[in-house]
Write an enzyme that holds these catalytic residues in place. Structure first.
Site, mmCIF file in Angstrom:
data_model
loop_
_atom_site.group_PDB
_atom_site.id
_atom_site.type_symbol
_atom_site.label_atom_id
_atom_site.label_comp_id
_atom_site.label_asym_id
_atom_site.label_seq_id
_atom_site.Cartn_x
_atom_site.Cartn_y
_atom_site.Cartn_z
ATOM 1 N N GLU A 129 11.390 -0.143 -23.395
ATOM 2 C CA GLU A 129 12.493 -1.074 -23.117
ATOM 3 C C GLU A 129 13.647 -0.877 -24.096
ATOM 4 O O GLU A 129 14.814 -1.045 -23.751
ATOM 5 C CB GLU A 129 12.015 -2.528 -23.185
ATOM 6 C CG GLU A 129 11.155 -2.964 -22.003
ATOM 7 C CD GLU A 129 9.669 -2.711 -22.220
ATOM 8 O OE1 GLU A 129 9.313 -2.021 -23.209
ATOM 9 O OE2 GLU A 129 8.865 -3.188 -21.404
ATOM 10 N N LYS A 169 8.863 -16.271 -12.915
ATOM 11 C CA LYS A 169 8.305 -15.545 -11.779
ATOM 12 C C LYS A 169 8.354 -16.342 -10.474
ATOM 13 O O LYS A 169 8.756 -15.824 -9.429
ATOM 14 C CB LYS A 169 6.849 -15.192 -12.119
ATOM 15 C CG LYS A 169 6.150 -14.402 -11.065
ATOM 16 C CD LYS A 169 4.694 -14.183 -11.435
ATOM 17 C CE LYS A 169 4.027 -13.422 -10.296
ATOM 18 N NZ LYS A 169 2.587 -13.289 -10.534
ATOM 19 N N PHE A 223 -0.299 -15.712 -20.442
ATOM 20 C CA PHE A 223 -0.337 -14.260 -20.648
ATOM 21 C C PHE A 223 1.074 -13.678 -20.600
ATOM 22 O O PHE A 223 1.844 -13.963 -19.686
ATOM 23 C CB PHE A 223 -1.220 -13.609 -19.569
ATOM 24 C CG PHE A 223 -1.236 -12.108 -19.660
ATOM 25 C CD1 PHE A 223 -1.791 -11.471 -20.767
ATOM 26 C CD2 PHE A 223 -0.676 -11.322 -18.661
ATOM 27 C CE1 PHE A 223 -1.793 -10.090 -20.864
ATOM 28 C CE2 PHE A 223 -0.689 -9.940 -18.742
ATOM 29 C CZ PHE A 223 -1.239 -9.322 -19.857
ATOM 30 N N GLN A 224 1.412 -12.895 -21.575
ATOM 31 C CA GLN A 224 2.740 -12.270 -21.704
ATOM 32 C C GLN A 224 3.870 -13.295 -21.707
ATOM 33 O O GLN A 224 4.944 -13.038 -21.173
ATOM 34 C CB GLN A 224 2.955 -11.206 -20.615
ATOM 35 C CG GLN A 224 2.048 -9.996 -20.816
ATOM 36 C CD GLN A 224 2.452 -8.791 -19.979
ATOM 37 O OE1 GLN A 224 3.013 -8.911 -18.916
ATOM 38 N NE2 GLN A 224 2.148 -7.589 -20.496
ATOM 39 N N MET A 281 19.924 9.539 -45.622
ATOM 40 C CA MET A 281 20.749 8.592 -46.367
ATOM 41 C C MET A 281 19.920 7.878 -47.438
ATOM 42 O O MET A 281 20.414 7.577 -48.519
ATOM 43 C CB MET A 281 21.393 7.585 -45.404
ATOM 44 C CG MET A 281 22.519 6.781 -46.010
ATOM 45 S SD MET A 281 23.871 7.816 -46.611
ATOM 46 C CE MET A 281 25.017 7.748 -45.220
#
Lengths: 563, 165
Positions: free
Chosen positions: A49, A161, A111-112, A476
């Site tokens: 993602e 959902k 869940f999630q 760096m």
């Protein structure tokens, strides 16, 4: 006819003119993905993602359109957080959709489930949780408007959902009603005149141009103003390309690794016209050393940027392009010859600084110098490519050794300094501008952070070129440890790196290793011939090269280390 | 410097946390924050008491104005205004002190709202100075518990916060 929430959503995106989405499906997004399956909107599946949202960000910066991305609930959404923050810091317009568990499960640690509205609240311009299918159209219209107008930024829309499955009539709102959101576009004419009077009277004026010039599409106006008034232009890091990098009035960019002339000049002016910049600490150095004798006028669409870090004498709230046009229509009323002699001397003084200390490196070295790679890319692409960067030394060299002719040509993570940004951003930029050559100037450390996206570029035939300035260090970090920590190289050595050539090949991309200086240009030319897949060029560069000049942390802008 | 800022907001999901998050995220101090609906149920007023120098207050006001759900922001401490907060205070009483305490309650124009053999609950409204003075007078008797609302404020005169840009 009634439609499901998912159908309303996809239809709203079409109405909004979205033709490209970067997204990663997940359980709660299945309804939406089922609808997308029949849609003509092109969808890009990244491999992470974070890659998806950086690609949307690069697409937005390169094209000027709003970037759109999707992630599912929970881990999908939290993987987007870095990209949201990155866009927020650099004012990039994004609309970010996150899946959410069904509304009756919200708050139950389902869940999630993650409270993504709560997690992202400090790093969005605005956010929405959709409560019913009827409001989807309004929310989407508002979100795109908020993301792109005023000071642009990311807007998050959380999609439970069940709402995506519920049905409602599709009603596209005829207008947007946001009583609390009215960005000021036109500048106050009195203040603009005051600014012009001060500019007219100044003996050592500079224009300090930031990324806002690019975001508002004000490059032409900016160039005109500088030409008509004869005032030198210094840019911030993200302001590069605001006026052509080759323009005689352009001095360079200032800040920690900006050029000597810009930094020296910025300590001395009697008047600064700042345009679309937020006076970042990386640009100004220690604030009491920044233009201590200057009166400052500041044009910015975000009132909170004015007098935030530097005290402003003439605030002008408005869109840079609109305000500059207002100023240009007044410009004949002022006498720009007034302090001609003083201003010519001033310009000459700046040019002399530049002559004395241009960006440079040891051109005689037999090793491949990273700066030489960037210069060669500039030469081979004739300064026409879109350059994306990772973060660190590679990024600074990309700023120093490529001259940006046009706005939206330089794509780099400024405010957040996100390692792993450049490569996915390059994919997004190339998808948005398929006719342009797009390079990611990379460090080996940063490139590793989103290397999985090679797969994405291969799958969609995205012919980006990656130039890894490979020094087997976090460069760096090594430079700071070298300069300020007695050469104690704590955890900056990347002793175990993959064979980038084999790795590219294993992804079905093209890999090249360049060990000899005389092969650099040829390799870059060769890479341009490949039009259907990404090319990963692994340049073995001088490991211990440092970026100069450098303003050490806490020092004033004219207290540069030159070597 | 202490400032009282009046903020008119849309009465929508998450507005309070957007505002409180703005303060905590940018390191500004909230001394008190009180919020409730206005005559229009879709709009709420927040009164925020905060401290900071002129630059900080300017930033706070600008940052508040940036929030999409914020309709109007006004620094009421810049103008003539009325400020009130309310306190409920539970104080220990003995036979010998009770009438004394009643006297104090009367003098401060407070109100006794609960009474037992050895305690009183008193309600008082007023500006911060009055509330603190009242607490100081009660302290020697033994304060059991105190709850205070945040301040609420209105400008004097006929203009409303909604009239101010």
């Amino acid at each position: 006819m009634k439609m499901t929430g998912a159908e309303i959503l996809v239809e709203s995106l079409r109405k909004q003119g979205v033709d490209l989405i970067f997204g990663y499906p997940g359980g709660v997004l299945l309804g939406i993905y089922d609808t997308l399956f029949d849609s003509d909107i092109k969808h890009i599946l990244p491999r992470h993602e974070q890659g998806g949202i950086h690609a949307a960000d690069g697409y937005a910066r390169a094209t000027g359109k709003v970037g759109v991305c999707f992630g599912t609930s929970g881990p999908g959404a939290t993987n987007l957080v870095t990209g949201i923050c990155n866009a927020h810091m650099d004012s990039v317009p994004l609309v970010v959709f996150t899946g959410q568990v069904a509304s009756n499960l919200i708050g139950g640690d389902a869940f999630q489930e993650a409270d993504i509205i709560g997690i992202t609240r400090p790093i969005v311009k605005h956010s929405y949780l959709i409560n019913n299918p009827e409001e989807i159209t309004t929310v989407i219209r508002e979100a795109f408007y908020i993301a792109a107008s005023g000071r642009p930024g990311p807007v998050v829309i959380d999609l439970p959902k069940d709402i995506m499955a519920q049905k409602a009539e599709f009603k596209w709102p005829s207008k947007i009603e946001l009583p609390g959101y009215n960005p000021t576009v036109k500048g106050h004419l009195g203040q603009i005149k005051k600014m012009l009077r001060m500019l007219e009277g100044a003996k050592k004026p500079v224009i300090y141009m930031g990324g806002g010039v690019i975001l508002s599409g004000a490059s032409e106006e900016m160039t005109k103003l500088s030409e008509l008034t004869g005032v030198p232009v210094i840019s911030s890091f993200l302001g590069q390309g605001g006026i052509p990098g080759t323009h005689e009035n352009y001095i360079g960019w200032l800040g920690m690794h900006g050029n000597y002339a810009s930094n020296m000049a910025m300590a001395e002016p009697d008047f600064i016209l700042a345009v679309g910049t937020r006076f970042s600490d990386r640009s100004t150095g220690r604030l009491d050393g920044f233009a201590p004798n200057a009166k400052v006028a500041h044009i910015d669409v975000d009132p909170s940027s004015i007098s935030k870090n530097v005290r402003i004498d003439v605030p002008i709230v408005g869109d840079c392009k609109v305000v500059l046009n207002q100023a240009l229509s007044e410009i004949d009323k002022y006498s720009w010859d007034k302090n001609l002699k003083a201003r010519k001397d001033w310009m000459e003084k700046i040019k002399a600084w530049d002559k004395k200390q241009p960006f440079g490196y040891d051109r005689e070295s037999t090793l491949i110098k990273p700066q030489y790679v960037v210069e060669s890319i500039y030469k081979v692409t004739k300064g026409e490519a879109i350059i994306c960067t990772e973060v660190g030394q590679n990024q600074m060299w990309a700023g120093q050794f490529y001259k940006y002719k046009n706005p939206r040509q330089f794509v780099s993570s400024g405010g957040l300094g996100t390692m792993g940004y450049g490569f996915p951003a390059a994919i997004g930029a190339k998808l948005g501008c398929p006719d342009k050559e797009v390079f990611d100037i990379a460090g080996d450390g940063s490139f590793m952070m989103n290397i999985q996206e090679i797969c994405t570029a291969v799958q969609y035939n995205v012919a980006v070129k990656v130039a890894i300035l490979n020094n087997k260090y976090l460069g760096m970090i090594r430079q700071w440890q070298n300069m300020f920590f007695n050469n104690r190289y704590s955890q900056c050595c990347l002793d175990c790196q993959p064979d980038f050539v084999k790795l590219a090949e294993s992804f079905n991309a093209v890999g090249m290793r360049i060990d000899r200086k005389e092969d650099v240009e040829g390799a870059i030319r060769e890479s341009l011939k490949i039009k259907d897949k990404p090319v990963i060029m692994d340049f073995t560069v001088d490991r211990e090269e440092n970026v100069f000049p450098m303003i050490p942390a806490g020092a004033a802008i004219n207290e540069m280390l030159l070597k | 410097m202490r400032h009282t800022i009046s903020v008119l907001v849309e009465n929508k999901f998450g507005v309070l946390s957007r505002i409180s998050g703005l303060f905590s995220g940018r390191g500004y101090n909230i001394e008190s924050l009180s919020v409730n609906k206005t005559m229009d149920v879709n709009i709420s007023t927040m009164t925020i008491v905060t401290t900071g120098d002129a630059d900080v207050i300017e930033q706070i006001i600008k940052q508040l104005r940036k929030l999409v759900n914020v309709l109007r922001v006004r620094d009421v401490s810049e103008m003539e205004h009325i400020e009130r907060e309310m306190m409920l205070v539970k104080v220990r009483t003995e036979k010998s002190t009770r009438s004394e305490i009643f006297n104090v309650v009367g003098t401060f124009r407070a109100k006794t709202v609960d009474i037992t053999n050895n305690s009183l609950v008193i309600e008082i409204t007023g500006d911060r100075g009055k509330i603190l003075a009242f607490l100081k007078v009660l302290e020697p008797y033994g304060i059991i518990e105190v709850v205070r609302t945040g301040a609420i404020a209105l400008s004097r005169g006929s203009k409303a916060t909604s009239d101010f840009k």
